[in-house]
Design a protein around this motif. Structure first.
Motif, PDB file in Angstrom:
ATOM      1  N   ASP A 149       0.857  -1.178   0.000  1.00 53.64           N
ATOM      2  CA  ASP A 149       0.000   0.000   0.000  1.00 53.64           C
ATOM      3  C   ASP A 149       0.900   1.236   0.000  1.00 53.64           C
ATOM      4  N   PRO A 150       0.521   2.310  -0.696  1.00 53.90           N
ATOM      5  CA  PRO A 150       1.396   3.474  -0.741  1.00 53.90           C
ATOM      6  C   PRO A 150       1.230   4.433   0.428  1.00 53.90           C
ATOM      7  N   GLY A 151       0.243   4.220   1.299  1.00 50.84           N
ATOM      8  CA  GLY A 151      -0.088   5.206   2.313  1.00 50.84           C
ATOM      9  C   GLY A 151       0.723   5.117   3.589  1.00 50.84           C
ATOM     10  N   LEU A 152       0.322   5.914   4.565  1.00 51.74           N
ATOM     11  CA  LEU A 152       1.005   5.985   5.845  1.00 51.74           C
ATOM     12  C   LEU A 152       1.074   4.613   6.504  1.00 51.74           C
ATOM     13  N   GLY A 153       2.257   4.257   7.004  1.00 46.79           N
ATOM     14  CA  GLY A 153       2.468   2.962   7.632  1.00 46.79           C
ATOM     15  C   GLY A 153       3.138   1.950   6.742  1.00 46.79           C
ATOM     16  N   THR A 154       3.206   2.240   5.443  1.00 48.31           N
ATOM     17  CA  THR A 154       3.751   1.254   4.512  1.00 48.31           C
ATOM     18  C   THR A 154       5.252   1.048   4.655  1.00 48.31           C
ATOM     19  N   LEU A 155       5.966   2.068   5.115  1.00 50.17           N
ATOM     20  CA  LEU A 155       7.422   1.940   5.197  1.00 50.17           C
ATOM     21  C   LEU A 155       7.807   0.814   6.148  1.00 50.17           C
ATOM     22  N   ASN A 156       7.196   0.771   7.314  1.00 53.70           N
ATOM     23  CA  ASN A 156       7.487  -0.280   8.276  1.00 53.70           C
ATOM     24  C   ASN A 156       7.095  -1.647   7.733  1.00 53.70           C
ATOM     25  N   HIS A 157       5.874  -1.753   7.216  1.00 59.82           N
ATOM     26  CA  HIS A 157       5.389  -3.040   6.713  1.00 59.82           C
ATOM     27  C   HIS A 157       6.243  -3.557   5.558  1.00 59.82           C
ATOM     28  N   THR A 158       6.630  -2.643   4.670  1.00 55.97           N
ATOM     29  CA  THR A 158       7.383  -3.066   3.487  1.00 55.97           C
ATOM     30  C   THR A 158       8.814  -3.436   3.850  1.00 55.97           C
ATOM     31  N   GLU A 159       9.447  -2.651   4.710  1.00 55.44           N
ATOM     32  CA  GLU A 159      10.801  -2.996   5.131  1.00 55.44           C
ATOM     33  C   GLU A 159      10.840  -4.342   5.836  1.00 55.44           C
ATOM     34  N   LEU A 160       9.887  -4.593   6.714  1.00 53.81           N
ATOM     35  CA  LEU A 160       9.847  -5.880   7.412  1.00 53.81           C
ATOM     36  C   LEU A 160       9.676  -7.032   6.433  1.00 53.81           C
ATOM     37  N   THR A 161       8.817  -6.847   5.445  1.00 52.30           N
ATOM     38  CA  THR A 161       8.588  -7.897   4.450  1.00 52.30           C
ATOM     39  C   THR A 161       9.840  -8.153   3.623  1.00 52.30           C
ATOM     40  N   VAL A 162      10.466  -7.092   3.135  1.00 56.01           N
ATOM     41  CA  VAL A 162      11.674  -7.240   2.321  1.00 56.01           C
ATOM     42  C   VAL A 162      12.798  -7.875   3.133  1.00 56.01           C
ATOM     43  N   ASP A 163      12.968  -7.449   4.378  1.00 55.14           N
ATOM     44  CA  ASP A 163      14.024  -8.023   5.223  1.00 55.14           C
ATOM     45  C   ASP A 163      13.782  -9.508   5.458  1.00 55.14           C
ATOM     46  N   THR A 164      12.532  -9.887   5.635  1.00 52.85           N
ATOM     47  CA  THR A 164      12.213 -11.302   5.844  1.00 52.85           C
ATOM     48  C   THR A 164      12.529 -12.128   4.606  1.00 52.85           C
ATOM     49  N   ILE A 165      12.195 -11.609   3.445  1.00 57.26           N
ATOM     50  CA  ILE A 165      12.490 -12.317   2.200  1.00 57.26           C
ATOM     51  C   ILE A 165      13.988 -12.516   2.049  1.00 57.26           C
ATOM     52  N   ARG A 166      14.751 -11.466   2.267  1.00 55.41           N
ATOM     53  CA  ARG A 166      16.208 -11.554   2.108  1.00 55.41           C
ATOM     54  C   ARG A 166      16.829 -12.499   3.141  1.00 55.41           C
ATOM     55  N   ALA A 167      16.271 -12.511   4.336  1.00 49.35           N
ATOM     56  CA  ALA A 167      16.830 -13.351   5.394  1.00 49.35           C
ATOM     57  C   ALA A 167      16.746 -14.827   5.059  1.00 49.35           C
ATOM     58  N   THR A 168      15.814 -15.197   4.194  1.00 55.46           N
ATOM     59  CA  THR A 168      15.665 -16.604   3.819  1.00 55.46           C
ATOM     60  C   THR A 168      16.426 -16.942   2.537  1.00 55.46           C
ATOM     61  N   GLY A 169      17.130 -15.957   1.979  1.00 55.13           N
ATOM     62  CA  GLY A 169      17.918 -16.214   0.780  1.00 55.13           C
ATOM     63  C   GLY A 169      17.180 -15.971  -0.515  1.00 55.13           C
ATOM     64  N   CYS A 170      15.905 -15.581  -0.449  1.00 55.95           N
ATOM     65  CA  CYS A 170      15.164 -15.239  -1.656  1.00 55.95           C
ATOM     66  C   CYS A 170      15.467 -13.796  -2.047  1.00 55.95           C
ATOM     67  N   GLU A 171      15.239 -13.471  -3.292  1.00 59.35           N
ATOM     68  CA  GLU A 171      15.549 -12.138  -3.788  1.00 59.35           C
ATOM     69  C   GLU A 171      14.271 -11.381  -4.105  1.00 59.35           C
ATOM     70  N   PRO A 172      14.021 -10.250  -3.408  1.00 58.36           N
ATOM     71  CA  PRO A 172      12.874  -9.425  -3.780  1.00 58.36           C
ATOM     72  C   PRO A 172      13.116  -8.748  -5.122  1.00 58.36           C
TER      73      PRO A 172
END
Length: 248
Positions: A149-172
């Protein structure tokens, strides 16, 4: 509980979200329509659909309505609108297995240049007690797109999601704005710059709010214009894409 799958002709692209209701299904339809406009044979897989009984139209029906007729496969369906693991447990139904997902995707790959796999909710939503969409992506060495979502709050949600993906070795592979408003506020306009800056992942598509209500013909014509930069289709499909274009 990751299992490896031998290479097949079609490439696989896995689509997750930062949460539920961020526009993931419409984004999948837009990606499918854009890939088809590029001459690729596209298929879509939904490993787990919840909140619907057999016979009711689900996410795949929405994709077909918007993107046009294409091969689709739903692996399991549970009636209650819950995370698949919880819905299966409450229904006393068998949990989804990774081999079922892999077999379904492999079947679609035989006749497709690109298979798009749509997850359920966010990236850590349990498809089964020891199964998430990350396991599906790992099984195919597939890149993941994150619909946000582009609105307020997305920075936290998106960073957490991207960090989780990278932590498992997958590439966003990129971020997709699932519903860009017609009149964006200050936070939304700032987030367009802040999302790629803070995650290190580019915004590769911006889907306008309300796109899911478009006439299918208009949707299919507009979808390629919502993509930014080079096409998203993984490198595994490049040779196939080149051959298709050469025959046109």
């Amino acid at each position: 509980m990751t299992s490896r799958v031998e290479a097949s002709p079609g490439a696989v692209l896995v689509v997750t979200g930062t949460s539920t209701d961020v526009g993931k299904t419409v984004a999948v339809a837009a990606l499918a329509a854009a890939a088809r406009a590029d001459g690729l044979r596209v298929a879509v897989c939904k490993p787990a659909q919840t909140g619907l009984v057999p016979g009711e139209p689900g996410d795949l029906a929405a994709v077909v309505r918007l993107a046009g007729e294409l091969p689709c496969a739903e692996v399991v369906r549970y009636a209650e609108p819950l995370a698949p693991e919880t819905a299966a447990r409450r229904a006393g139904a068998p949990h989804l297995r990774i081999d079922e997902v892999c077999e379904t995707v492999e079947h679609l790959r035989r006749e497709a240049d690109l298979v798009i796999v749509e997850g359920a909710g966010g990236v850590l939503v349990r498809l089964a007690p020891d199964l998430t969409l990350l396991d599906v992506a790992a099984a195919f060495d597939a890149p993941m797109l994150v619909v946000t979502d582009p609105g307020l709050g997305t920075l936290n949600h998106t960073e957490l999601t991207v960090d989780t993906i990278r932590a498992t070795g997958c590439e966003p592979a990129g971020l997709v704005i699932g519903a860009w408003p017609t009149d964006p506020d200050l936070a939304t306009t700032c987030n367009v710059d802040d999302l790629p800056r803070l995650t290190g992942v580019p915004i590769v598509a911006v889907v306008p709010a309300g796109a899911g209500a478009h006439d299918p013909t208009d949707f299919q014509a507009a979808a390629p214009t919502w993509l930014r930069g080079p096409r998203l289709w993984p490198a595994a499909s490049e040779e196939l894409f080149t051959r298709v274009k050469e025959t046109q």
